[in-house]
Design an enzyme around this catalytic site. Structure first.
Site, PDB file in Angstrom:
ATOM      1  N   ASP A  37      47.274  56.643  46.995  1.00 53.37           N
ATOM      2  CA  ASP A  37      45.987  55.947  46.394  1.00 53.37           C
ATOM      3  C   ASP A  37      46.357  54.254  46.228  1.00 53.37           C
ATOM      4  O   ASP A  37      47.328  54.011  46.087  1.00 53.37           O
ATOM      5  CB  ASP A  37      45.837  56.590  44.874  1.00 53.37           C
ATOM      6  CG  ASP A  37      44.511  55.757  44.428  1.00 53.37           C
ATOM      7  OD1 ASP A  37      43.521  55.577  45.323  1.00 53.37           O
ATOM      8  OD2 ASP A  37      44.252  56.265  43.032  1.00 53.37           O
ATOM      9  N   GLY A  38      45.210  53.522  46.389  1.00 51.54           N
ATOM     10  CA  GLY A  38      45.390  52.140  46.074  1.00 51.54           C
ATOM     11  C   GLY A  38      45.228  51.354  47.468  1.00 51.54           C
ATOM     12  O   GLY A  38      45.435  50.276  47.503  1.00 51.54           O
ATOM     13  N   ARG A  41      42.499  48.767  46.760  1.00 52.44           N
ATOM     14  CA  ARG A  41      42.767  47.592  46.163  1.00 52.44           C
ATOM     15  C   ARG A  41      43.871  46.828  46.935  1.00 52.44           C
ATOM     16  O   ARG A  41      43.609  45.469  46.706  1.00 52.44           O
ATOM     17  CB  ARG A  41      43.410  48.268  44.650  1.00 52.44           C
ATOM     18  CG  ARG A  41      42.334  48.439  43.806  1.00 52.44           C
ATOM     19  CD  ARG A  41      42.841  49.221  42.794  1.00 52.44           C
ATOM     20  NE  ARG A  41      43.118  50.553  43.089  1.00 52.44           N
ATOM     21  CZ  ARG A  41      43.599  51.695  42.454  1.00 52.44           C
ATOM     22  NH1 ARG A  41      44.267  51.381  41.247  1.00 52.44           N
ATOM     23  NH2 ARG A  41      43.710  52.870  42.955  1.00 52.44           N
ATOM     24  N   GLU A  84      35.408  65.273  48.539  1.00 53.53           N
ATOM     25  CA  GLU A  84      34.728  64.454  47.629  1.00 53.53           C
ATOM     26  C   GLU A  84      34.655  63.020  48.515  1.00 53.53           C
ATOM     27  O   GLU A  84      33.644  62.144  48.234  1.00 53.53           O
ATOM     28  CB  GLU A  84      35.179  64.035  46.178  1.00 53.53           C
ATOM     29  CG  GLU A  84      35.081  65.317  45.399  1.00 53.53           C
ATOM     30  CD  GLU A  84      35.925  66.298  45.444  1.00 53.53           C
ATOM     31  OE1 GLU A  84      37.142  65.961  46.089  1.00 53.53           O
ATOM     32  OE2 GLU A  84      35.778  67.456  45.124  1.00 53.53           O
ATOM     33  N   ASN A  85      35.624  62.823  49.321  1.00 49.95           N
ATOM     34  CA  ASN A  85      35.540  61.498  50.073  1.00 49.95           C
ATOM     35  C   ASN A  85      34.622  61.224  51.080  1.00 49.95           C
ATOM     36  O   ASN A  85      34.209  60.275  51.599  1.00 49.95           O
ATOM     37  CB  ASN A  85      37.002  61.407  50.789  1.00 49.95           C
ATOM     38  CG  ASN A  85      38.059  61.026  49.982  1.00 49.95           C
ATOM     39  OD1 ASN A  85      39.316  61.292  50.232  1.00 49.95           O
ATOM     40  ND2 ASN A  85      37.900  60.469  48.478  1.00 49.95           N
ATOM     41  N   ARG A  88      32.224  58.683  50.603  1.00 52.37           N
ATOM     42  CA  ARG A  88      32.213  57.195  50.770  1.00 52.37           C
ATOM     43  C   ARG A  88      31.425  56.613  52.050  1.00 52.37           C
ATOM     44  O   ARG A  88      30.831  57.479  52.950  1.00 52.37           O
ATOM     45  CB  ARG A  88      33.712  56.957  51.376  1.00 52.37           C
ATOM     46  CG  ARG A  88      34.631  57.160  50.102  1.00 52.37           C
ATOM     47  CD  ARG A  88      36.020  56.944  50.602  1.00 52.37           C
ATOM     48  NE  ARG A  88      36.620  57.114  49.309  1.00 52.37           N
ATOM     49  CZ  ARG A  88      37.959  56.665  48.907  1.00 52.37           C
ATOM     50  NH1 ARG A  88      38.403  55.698  49.725  1.00 52.37           N
ATOM     51  NH2 ARG A  88      38.564  56.905  47.679  1.00 52.37           N
ATOM     52  N   ARG A 201      52.086  60.056  42.508  1.00 49.29           N
ATOM     53  CA  ARG A 201      50.676  59.338  42.768  1.00 49.29           C
ATOM     54  C   ARG A 201      51.085  57.751  42.675  1.00 49.29           C
ATOM     55  O   ARG A 201      51.824  57.251  41.893  1.00 49.29           O
ATOM     56  CB  ARG A 201      49.950  59.827  41.703  1.00 49.29           C
ATOM     57  CG  ARG A 201      48.708  59.063  41.836  1.00 49.29           C
ATOM     58  CD  ARG A 201      47.355  59.677  41.156  1.00 49.29           C
ATOM     59  NE  ARG A 201      46.063  59.044  41.615  1.00 49.29           N
ATOM     60  CZ  ARG A 201      45.008  59.362  41.690  1.00 49.29           C
ATOM     61  NH1 ARG A 201      44.612  60.695  41.199  1.00 49.29           N
ATOM     62  NH2 ARG A 201      43.747  58.844  42.031  1.00 49.29           N
ATOM     63  N   ARG A 207      45.689  60.608  37.097  1.00 47.94           N
ATOM     64  CA  ARG A 207      44.731  61.524  37.667  1.00 47.94           C
ATOM     65  C   ARG A 207      45.465  62.694  38.633  1.00 47.94           C
ATOM     66  O   ARG A 207      46.172  62.174  39.262  1.00 47.94           O
ATOM     67  CB  ARG A 207      43.507  61.172  37.918  1.00 47.94           C
ATOM     68  CG  ARG A 207      42.429  60.539  37.112  1.00 47.94           C
ATOM     69  CD  ARG A 207      41.331  60.207  37.679  1.00 47.94           C
ATOM     70  NE  ARG A 207      41.337  59.193  38.883  1.00 47.94           N
ATOM     71  CZ  ARG A 207      41.009  57.890  38.612  1.00 47.94           C
ATOM     72  NH1 ARG A 207      41.039  57.585  37.185  1.00 47.94           N
ATOM     73  NH2 ARG A 207      40.904  56.757  39.413  1.00 47.94           N
TER      74      ARG A 207
HETATM   75  C1  FPP Z   1      43.210  56.316  48.778  1.00 42.76           C
HETATM   76  O1  FPP Z   1      42.782  54.960  48.389  1.00 42.76           O
HETATM   77  C2  FPP Z   1      43.382  56.700  49.859  1.00 42.76           C
HETATM   78  C3  FPP Z   1      42.520  57.571  50.750  1.00 42.76           C
HETATM   79  C4  FPP Z   1      41.413  57.927  50.055  1.00 42.76           C
HETATM   80  C5  FPP Z   1      42.940  57.931  52.241  1.00 42.76           C
HETATM   81  C6  FPP Z   1      44.517  57.898  52.664  1.00 42.76           C
HETATM   82  C7  FPP Z   1      44.430  57.877  54.215  1.00 42.76           C
HETATM   83  C8  FPP Z   1      45.541  57.227  54.832  1.00 42.76           C
HETATM   84  C9  FPP Z   1      46.502  56.363  54.073  1.00 42.76           C
HETATM   85  C10 FPP Z   1      45.277  57.217  56.134  1.00 42.76           C
HETATM   86  C11 FPP Z   1      45.190  58.498  56.929  1.00 42.76           C
HETATM   87  C12 FPP Z   1      46.136  59.563  56.810  1.00 42.76           C
HETATM   88  C13 FPP Z   1      47.405  60.154  57.303  1.00 42.76           C
HETATM   89  C14 FPP Z   1      48.080  61.087  56.888  1.00 42.76           C
HETATM   90  C15 FPP Z   1      47.623  59.628  58.605  1.00 42.76           C
HETATM   91  P1  FPP Z   1      41.537  54.397  47.976  1.00 42.76           P
HETATM   92  O2  FPP Z   1      40.656  53.954  49.112  1.00 42.76           O
HETATM   93  O3  FPP Z   1      40.997  55.388  47.003  1.00 42.76           O
HETATM   94  O4  FPP Z   1      41.912  53.067  47.367  1.00 42.76           O
HETATM   95  P2  FPP Z   1      41.356  52.459  45.800  1.00 42.76           P
HETATM   96  O5  FPP Z   1      41.589  53.601  44.832  1.00 42.76           O
HETATM   97  O6  FPP Z   1      42.274  51.201  45.595  1.00 42.76           O
HETATM   98  O7  FPP Z   1      40.144  52.016  46.259  1.00 42.76           O
END
Ligand code: FPP
Length: 263
Positions: A37-38, A41, A84-85, A88, A201, A207
């Protein structure tokens, strides 16, 4: 894996070496699961579009997969995309899928070099044919590897997984009184795998976000403020060391020295 094998890859005198020397290789978590996560940000802090955070996050994926395999972790599960993604923006979803395909294409040789078996958990059949094709190539080419199992959770939802398992149980006609936790666990995407010992996490959120709801019943949770694109081997080692200091009781109590007959 041994300390020597891990150290062969770590620059001598680095903070990572100090951490690696503290690891107890007899007490490694068998399964490490990570909520990455992150990314958004991380990008916002640099005034970049969100997708740049995801792009940078791929470097962390590379580092953590190789570090886990070298450390001797049996199973690594990364939460890449939840059911849920899909909410986006389309462009972000499409970029995430492109990054995933690119990662698999570029990293297949690393997976093979480290004897890593690649696996996908989630509703694979709802993914687009080009993504599915890339995943199938990765799965097929690594299926005989005997080292670390690397699960990517993709189009994954913990509740959906439990509902699907319940449907499978009903469809298979298992008598209700024969359905127990072990048999139910065999109907999940992670059938045959140990439950995560350690759930990491990033980015400080407290969470579980619908991740491996059944499997994390007794996982030790470690949350770091580090944003996923900054997460590296050092943080993984920190998490493992923190895990090794935990006292796991699984709802029981730790036997006292007196109860064990100590004088
Ligand atoms: C959460 O950050 C991250 C994700 C929803 C996607 C994670 C995916 C990758 C790192 C790339 C693909 C993965 C692989 C295994 C090759 P966020 O966008 O929710 O960050 P935020 O909470 O800061 O907005």
């Amino acid at each position: 894996m041994s300390l020597e094998q891990l150290l062969a890859w770590i620059p001598p005198g680095s903070p990572d070496e100090t951490l690696a020397r503290q690891v107890n290789f007899e007490q490694l978590p068998a399964h490490v699961a990570i909520i990455m996560d992150g990314n958004g940000r991380w990008a916002a802090q640099r005034h970049l579009p969100r997708v740049e955070g995801h792009r940078a996050g791929i470097e962390s994926v590379r580092d953590v997969v190789e570090s886990s395999a070298r450390l001797g972790i049996d199973v690594l599960t990364l939460y890449a995309f939840s059911i849920e993604n899909w909410k986006r923006p389309r462009a972000e979803v499409s970029m995430l899928m492109t990054l995933l395909k690119r990662y698999l294409r570029l990293e297949l040789s690393t997976l093979l070099k480290h004897n890593i078996r690649f696996h996908v958990i989630g509703r694979k059949d709802e993914l687009s044919p080009d993504v599915l094709n890339e995943l199938e190539i990765g799965i097929r080419q690594t299926e005989h590897n005997s080292g670390m199992l690397f699960n990517i959770a993709l189009n994954y939802g913990g509740r959906a997984e439990i509902v699907e398992a319940a449907r499978r149980a009903i469809a298979s006609g298992i008598p209700a009184d024969e359905l127990d936790e072990r048999r139910f666990g065999d109907l999940l995407y992670t059938a045959g795998q140990p439950d995560p010992d350690l759930l990491i996490r990033t980015s400080g959120e407290m969470r579980v976000s619908n991740f491996l709801l059944w499997q994390i019943a007794y996982s030790e949770i470690w949350v770091t403020e580090t944003l996923w694109p900054d997460f590296r081997r050092r943080h993984l080692l920190e998490a493992v060391l923190a895990y090794q200091k935990r006292d796991r009781r699984y709802g029981g109590i730790k036997p006292s020295p007196v109860a064990l007959g100590a004088k």
